[in-house]
Design a protein around this motif. Structure first.
Motif, PDB file in Angstrom:
ATOM      1  N   ARG A 447     -32.280 -17.924 -37.787  1.00  0.00           N
ATOM      2  CA  ARG A 447     -32.375 -16.698 -38.591  1.00  0.00           C
ATOM      3  C   ARG A 447     -33.729 -16.029 -38.405  1.00  0.00           C
ATOM      4  O   ARG A 447     -33.812 -14.805 -38.236  1.00  0.00           O
ATOM      5  N   GLU A 448     -34.814 -16.808 -38.415  1.00  0.00           N
ATOM      6  CA  GLU A 448     -36.146 -16.221 -38.263  1.00  0.00           C
ATOM      7  C   GLU A 448     -36.322 -15.642 -36.866  1.00  0.00           C
ATOM      8  O   GLU A 448     -36.929 -14.576 -36.704  1.00  0.00           O
ATOM      9  N   ILE A 449     -35.804 -16.334 -35.849  1.00  0.00           N
ATOM     10  CA  ILE A 449     -35.896 -15.822 -34.480  1.00  0.00           C
ATOM     11  C   ILE A 449     -35.175 -14.480 -34.360  1.00  0.00           C
ATOM     12  O   ILE A 449     -35.696 -13.508 -33.793  1.00  0.00           O
ATOM     13  N   VAL A 450     -33.968 -14.400 -34.920  1.00  0.00           N
ATOM     14  CA  VAL A 450     -33.179 -13.165 -34.826  1.00  0.00           C
ATOM     15  C   VAL A 450     -33.840 -12.043 -35.617  1.00  0.00           C
ATOM     16  O   VAL A 450     -33.882 -10.889 -35.169  1.00  0.00           O
ATOM     17  N   ARG A 451     -34.376 -12.356 -36.782  1.00  0.00           N
ATOM     18  CA  ARG A 451     -35.066 -11.326 -37.570  1.00  0.00           C
ATOM     19  C   ARG A 451     -36.241 -10.740 -36.794  1.00  0.00           C
ATOM     20  O   ARG A 451     -36.455  -9.528 -36.780  1.00  0.00           O
ATOM     21  N   LYS A 452     -37.014 -11.609 -36.167  1.00  0.00           N
ATOM     22  CA  LYS A 452     -38.176 -11.129 -35.427  1.00  0.00           C
ATOM     23  C   LYS A 452     -37.758 -10.379 -34.171  1.00  0.00           C
ATOM     24  O   LYS A 452     -38.331  -9.342 -33.831  1.00  0.00           O
ATOM     25  N   ALA A 453     -36.752 -10.893 -33.472  1.00  0.00           N
ATOM     26  CA  ALA A 453     -36.297 -10.259 -32.245  1.00  0.00           C
ATOM     27  C   ALA A 453     -35.700  -8.882 -32.498  1.00  0.00           C
ATOM     28  O   ALA A 453     -35.771  -7.999 -31.651  1.00  0.00           O
ATOM     29  N   SER A 454     -35.097  -8.681 -33.657  1.00  0.00           N
ATOM     30  CA  SER A 454     -34.455  -7.399 -33.974  1.00  0.00           C
ATOM     31  C   SER A 454     -35.379  -6.447 -34.713  1.00  0.00           C
ATOM     32  O   SER A 454     -35.013  -5.308 -34.989  1.00  0.00           O
ATOM     33  N   GLY A 455     -36.589  -6.909 -35.045  1.00  0.00           N
ATOM     34  CA  GLY A 455     -37.501  -6.072 -35.827  1.00  0.00           C
ATOM     35  C   GLY A 455     -37.093  -5.954 -37.271  1.00  0.00           C
ATOM     36  O   GLY A 455     -37.477  -5.021 -37.958  1.00  0.00           O
ATOM     37  N   GLU A 456     -36.291  -6.903 -37.768  1.00  0.00           N
ATOM     38  CA  GLU A 456     -35.788  -6.831 -39.141  1.00  0.00           C
ATOM     39  C   GLU A 456     -36.545  -7.740 -40.104  1.00  0.00           C
ATOM     40  O   GLU A 456     -36.054  -8.065 -41.183  1.00  0.00           O
ATOM     41  N   MET A 457     -37.747  -8.169 -39.719  1.00  0.00           N
ATOM     42  CA  MET A 457     -38.633  -8.802 -40.688  1.00  0.00           C
ATOM     43  C   MET A 457     -39.248  -7.644 -41.458  1.00  0.00           C
ATOM     44  O   MET A 457     -40.349  -7.188 -41.159  1.00  0.00           O
ATOM     45  N   LEU A 458     -38.508  -7.109 -42.407  1.00  0.00           N
ATOM     46  CA  LEU A 458     -38.831  -5.827 -43.015  1.00  0.00           C
ATOM     47  C   LEU A 458     -40.210  -5.843 -43.645  1.00  0.00           C
ATOM     48  O   LEU A 458     -40.499  -6.648 -44.531  1.00  0.00           O
ATOM     49  N   ASP A 459     -41.083  -4.951 -43.173  1.00  0.00           N
ATOM     50  CA  ASP A 459     -42.429  -4.816 -43.714  1.00  0.00           C
ATOM     51  C   ASP A 459     -42.454  -3.558 -44.572  1.00  0.00           C
ATOM     52  O   ASP A 459     -42.259  -2.450 -44.072  1.00  0.00           O
ATOM     53  N   LEU A 460     -42.680  -3.713 -45.864  1.00  0.00           N
ATOM     54  CA  LEU A 460     -42.645  -2.568 -46.769  1.00  0.00           C
ATOM     55  C   LEU A 460     -43.953  -1.779 -46.776  1.00  0.00           C
ATOM     56  O   LEU A 460     -44.039  -0.736 -47.415  1.00  0.00           O
ATOM     57  N   GLY A 513     -42.326 -21.057 -24.728  1.00  0.00           N
ATOM     58  CA  GLY A 513     -41.820 -21.469 -23.427  1.00  0.00           C
ATOM     59  C   GLY A 513     -40.758 -20.544 -22.870  1.00  0.00           C
ATOM     60  O   GLY A 513     -40.487 -20.570 -21.670  1.00  0.00           O
ATOM     61  N   ASP A 514     -40.147 -19.724 -23.691  1.00  0.00           N
ATOM     62  CA  ASP A 514     -39.112 -18.801 -23.215  1.00  0.00           C
ATOM     63  C   ASP A 514     -39.739 -17.416 -23.114  1.00  0.00           C
ATOM     64  O   ASP A 514     -39.749 -16.641 -24.067  1.00  0.00           O
ATOM     65  N   LYS A 515     -40.261 -17.087 -21.928  1.00  0.00           N
ATOM     66  CA  LYS A 515     -41.010 -15.839 -21.757  1.00  0.00           C
ATOM     67  C   LYS A 515     -40.129 -14.619 -21.987  1.00  0.00           C
ATOM     68  O   LYS A 515     -40.559 -13.619 -22.570  1.00  0.00           O
ATOM     69  N   ASN A 516     -38.879 -14.674 -21.522  1.00  0.00           N
ATOM     70  CA  ASN A 516     -37.989 -13.523 -21.694  1.00  0.00           C
ATOM     71  C   ASN A 516     -37.684 -13.265 -23.156  1.00  0.00           C
ATOM     72  O   ASN A 516     -37.610 -12.117 -23.604  1.00  0.00           O
ATOM     73  N   ALA A 517     -37.488 -14.333 -23.960  1.00  0.00           N
ATOM     74  CA  ALA A 517     -37.208 -14.170 -25.388  1.00  0.00           C
ATOM     75  C   ALA A 517     -38.392 -13.520 -26.086  1.00  0.00           C
ATOM     76  O   ALA A 517     -38.239 -12.626 -26.921  1.00  0.00           O
ATOM     77  N   ILE A 518     -39.613 -13.974 -25.742  1.00  0.00           N
ATOM     78  CA  ILE A 518     -40.815 -13.383 -26.345  1.00  0.00           C
ATOM     79  C   ILE A 518     -40.924 -11.916 -25.959  1.00  0.00           C
ATOM     80  O   ILE A 518     -41.196 -11.047 -26.798  1.00  0.00           O
ATOM     81  N   ALA A 519     -40.702 -11.628 -24.701  1.00  0.00           N
ATOM     82  CA  ALA A 519     -40.826 -10.250 -24.230  1.00  0.00           C
ATOM     83  C   ALA A 519     -39.848  -9.330 -24.939  1.00  0.00           C
ATOM     84  O   ALA A 519     -40.217  -8.240 -25.404  1.00  0.00           O
ATOM     85  N   GLU A 520     -38.585  -9.760 -25.081  1.00  0.00           N
ATOM     86  CA  GLU A 520     -37.587  -8.902 -25.709  1.00  0.00           C
ATOM     87  C   GLU A 520     -37.865  -8.720 -27.194  1.00  0.00           C
ATOM     88  O   GLU A 520     -37.598  -7.663 -27.763  1.00  0.00           O
ATOM     89  N   THR A 521     -38.415  -9.740 -27.833  1.00  0.00           N
ATOM     90  CA  THR A 521     -38.790  -9.599 -29.241  1.00  0.00           C
ATOM     91  C   THR A 521     -39.852  -8.526 -29.412  1.00  0.00           C
ATOM     92  O   THR A 521     -39.771  -7.672 -30.295  1.00  0.00           O
ATOM     93  N   ILE A 522     -40.875  -8.566 -28.565  1.00  0.00           N
ATOM     94  CA  ILE A 522     -41.947  -7.568 -28.650  1.00  0.00           C
ATOM     95  C   ILE A 522     -41.400  -6.180 -28.349  1.00  0.00           C
ATOM     96  O   ILE A 522     -41.706  -5.194 -29.037  1.00  0.00           O
ATOM     97  N   GLU A 523     -40.539  -6.068 -27.320  1.00  0.00           N
ATOM     98  CA  GLU A 523     -39.973  -4.769 -26.972  1.00  0.00           C
ATOM     99  C   GLU A 523     -39.193  -4.165 -28.135  1.00  0.00           C
ATOM    100  O   GLU A 523     -39.333  -2.969 -28.441  1.00  0.00           O
ATOM    101  N   ASN A 524     -38.370  -4.967 -28.808  1.00  0.00           N
ATOM    102  CA  ASN A 524     -37.565  -4.462 -29.925  1.00  0.00           C
ATOM    103  C   ASN A 524     -38.440  -3.968 -31.058  1.00  0.00           C
ATOM    104  O   ASN A 524     -38.141  -2.961 -31.714  1.00  0.00           O
ATOM    105  N   ASN A 525     -39.553  -4.684 -31.324  1.00  0.00           N
ATOM    106  CA  ASN A 525     -40.446  -4.267 -32.404  1.00  0.00           C
ATOM    107  C   ASN A 525     -41.183  -2.982 -32.062  1.00  0.00           C
ATOM    108  O   ASN A 525     -41.359  -2.110 -32.910  1.00  0.00           O
ATOM    109  N   VAL A 526     -41.628  -2.850 -30.809  1.00  0.00           N
ATOM    110  CA  VAL A 526     -42.290  -1.610 -30.394  1.00  0.00           C
ATOM    111  C   VAL A 526     -41.302  -0.452 -30.439  1.00  0.00           C
ATOM    112  O   VAL A 526     -41.616   0.646 -30.896  1.00  0.00           O
ATOM    113  N   ARG A 527     -40.054  -0.700 -29.968  1.00  0.00           N
ATOM    114  CA  ARG A 527     -39.044   0.359 -30.004  1.00  0.00           C
ATOM    115  C   ARG A 527     -38.788   0.817 -31.441  1.00  0.00           C
ATOM    116  O   ARG A 527     -38.659   2.003 -31.719  1.00  0.00           O
TER     117      ARG A 527
END
Length: 659
Positions: A447-460, A513-527
């Motif tokens: 759940r935490e991985i998906v929240r971060k990857a989708s940018g849904e760790m909602l920051d108020l 250790g999963d470079k692609n997962a980290i990269a996509e998480t950052i991309e989604n948050n920037v987007r």
């Protein structure tokens, strides 16, 4: 669990040596005897007779577990009987409604819709949970002033309060509100005769990470400063902190000298086990229910002289239905002869249903994740729940899966917590218990991985300035106050403020250790940041979006090394957060000027001219008023001489808070 079970078996095999009949009397048994403590006591004294006492009717789960542990009732003594015996006083209830109005509900609705249009349904729900109902939250300061004036008036006209033979308790919803009430009462005739008693004890560490601005303070700073001020002249006593000494003195005066301590402002403390005969009124400004509510109102029903005939309840929270339910429980027959279910049937029914709920929760999550492609590692789960970061629509289309994951995980946690101490009794083997615990950890991590990857760790935090603006604009309040939210930062903030490496270490550890997962998480948050900010400066953020697409393409093509990719994405994140590029002219020293420059083909002179014209022509509160907006457009037309261009630039001007 294994160690505890072994410990119990060891105790059972070596019980304590006893002579004669042993009776164990347990006070407040509903609080301490529903878990491991009772099992230890029974193992140590297997032949003892256990008798439980409680002044609290056993409600729902508490009733079930206490009946299981102790068996049927020996005797009950109801509240109504105590009143008839003149052991306590009856209670008088009075509801007081404080009308709340917003200056412009339509505009606030429009604001909320506009500000949340980039959020998905889950994020909107989270935002609503944090803010509660918009009207209640935004009206709080004005409403608190009214409550204070109402109570002060009572101290002038109500007999027990005006003659200072009696005093009162005000229950606030939070420590912050209790401190705010306390400071408001310091401006009234109750100054010096009012105290605040909460669980808070000021520590410097409470505010070391709090940000400050000019003439503002966060909630934590306000609480800390309030306590530091009220404890200024308090001396600590042996074995006590200054806060404890202050509280002890306030309670002593409240009980022994009501004329010197007329009002206590509390949150949770002093609502059970605090006997103060002078206390005649209790003012409730907190949502409460069941025995917590009943215990609180009973602070007012102690006998205290002929002029105290009732305990008075003043309710500002519309609790009458809940109060009626609590009173009914305290005046009803609760013993086993009233047709209750046998304890052993209760036990079996509760554990059977608990096991069924837990099994269903686990099965639901397993089925949800079944379509994830092999090898079902972090990246495959991100693709299933978040989609492809190259496709703008994927994240939104996968929202139903993410919502199902979030809800399913919550159901799993709740079902497990309900029977976690009784899983063997519910029918699980040791191996099954180990498996379920491992699955719980896995799904919580997912759940935490998906929240971060989708940018849904909602920051108020991004909504804070707008909420302050709404309060300042639409709420009738003497002073504006800062509203503080979560102390943690969103992922993008962490990238900017702590550096990309620290972010990966602290926030993305589960993806290590999963470079692609980290990269996509950052991309989604920037987007996500780009989408949210695009309205205020379309040209700049459109360029940022294009740049992001180039970086993604380069990574996919293995055209750049991973470390270089991280450096570039970090620089991009900083640029997005800053809102302007390094080549922006120095004279463009505000966001508004920079936005105009970005959207006027980098014509510095034109941008500065429009900025000056708008600042000179703008009327007060021009947004949303057609006639005043027309003045802004006229100022733009005087320079641009093009109706279509005026409309385009007007939208950019309107989006800048500085105009």
């Amino acid at each position: 669990m294994d160690n505890f079970e072994a410990f119990i078996e060891e105790l059972k095999s070596n019980p304590s040596s006893t002579v004669g009949d042993i009776f164990v009397f347990v006070d407040e048994c509903h609080r301490t005897q529903s878990g491991k403590l009772h099992r230890v006591m029974k193992a140590m004294m297997p032949n003892a007779v256990f008798i439980g006492f409680t002044g609290t009717p056993l409600l729902k789960k508490e009733k079930e577990t206490s009946l299981e542990v102790f068996g049927g009732y020996i005797h009950t003594y109801k509240f109504s009987e105590a009143v008839e015996d003149e052991v306590v006083l009856d209670l008088v209830y009075e509801a007081r409604d404080i009308d709340q109005q917003l200056g412009s509900e339509e505009k606030i609705d429009q604001w909320f819709a506009a500000k949340t249009k980039v959020l998905n349904d889950w994020q909107r729900d989270e935002l609503k949970k944090k803010w509660g109902t918009m009207q209640n939250v935004l009206s709080s300061r004005s409403r608190m002033d009214r409550v204070v004036n109402d109570i002060v008036f009572d101290f002038s006209v109500k007999q027990r309060l005006s003659n200072q033979n009696g005093n009162a308790i005000l229950i606030a919803s939070s420590i912050y509100e209790a401190c705010k009430y306390f400071t408001l009462f310091q401006k009234t005739e109750l100054k010096g005769k009012c105290a605040v008693v909460t669980s808070y004890n000021p520590q410097t560490k409470d505010i070391t990470e709090e940000e400050t601005g000019a003439n503002t303070e966060t909630d934590k700073q306000f609480i800390y400063n309030t306590y530091i001020n009220l404890l200024q002249n308090v001396d600590a006593k042996p074995g006590m902190s200054k806060t404890e000494a202050y509280e002890e003195n306030a309670k002593k005066l409240f009980i022994k000298a009501p004329s010197s301590m007329q009002l206590l402002v509390v949150v949770d403390k002093l609502l059970t086990g605090f006997d103060a005969p002078p206390c005649t009124y209790i003012y409730i400004d907190k949502s409460m229910q069941d025995h917590g509510l009943f215990q609180a109102i009973c602070r007012t029903n102690r006998l205290d002289g002929d002029d105290k005939q009732f305990g008075y309840i003043v309710d500002y929270k519309d609790l009458f239905k809940k109060l009626g339910k609590a009173i009914a429980v305290y005046t009803s027959e609760l013993d086993h002869s009233a047709g209750g279910v046998a304890p052993e049937i209760l036990l079996q029914d509760r554990l059977t249903k608990g096991k069924e709920r837990l099994d269903n929760a686990v099965e639901g999550l397993v089925l949800l994740c079944e379509p994830v492609e092999p090898p079902k590692e972090v990246l495959q789960h991100i693709h299933y729940f978040c989609g492809n970061s190259e496709i703008d629509t994927d994240l939104q289309e996968r929202e139903p899966q993410r919502v199902a994951l979030y809800k399913g995980t919550v159901a799993f946690v709740r079902a497990f917590a309900n029977i976690s101490d009784e899983m063997e009794e519910a029918g699980y083997s040791v191996a099954e218990i180990t498996r379920i615990k491992r699955q719980l950890d896995d799904f919580l991590g997912l759940r935490e991985i998906v929240r971060k990857a989708s940018g849904e760790m909602l920051d108020l935090k991004p909504y804070e300035a707008d909420m302050r603006h709404l309060i300042d604009t639409y709420i009738d309040a003497d002073e504006p106050r800062k509203i503080s939210f979560f102390p943690d930062f969103g992922l993008l903030d962490l990238i900017v403020k702590t550096g990309i490496a620290d972010t990966i270490a602290s926030q993305l550890g589960a993806m290590k250790g999963d470079k692609n997962a980290i990269a996509e998480t950052i991309e989604n948050n920037v987007r996500s940041k780009i989408v949210k900010e695009q309205l205020s400066d379309p040209a700049y953020y459109e360029r940022m979006s294009s740049l992001l697409e180039e970086i993604i393409a380069a990574r996919k093509a293995k055209a750049i090394e991973y470390e270089d990719y991280l450096r570039r994405i970090a620089e991009l994140a900083k640029s997005v957060e800053a809102g302007h590029s390094a080549d922006t002219p120095a004279k463009l020293d505000t966001p508004g000027k920079r936005a105009l420059w970005s959207n006027l083909r980098h014509d510095e002179g034109l941008a500065l001219a429009i900025d000056a014209n708008v600042r000179e022509a703008r009327p007060d509160a021009w947004r949303g008023v057609q006639a005043r907006e027309r003045i802004i457009k006229q100022a733009l037309h005087a320079i641009l001489h093009d109706a279509e261009e005026v409309e385009r630039i007007f939208l950019i001007v309107k989006a800048q808070r500085e105009y």
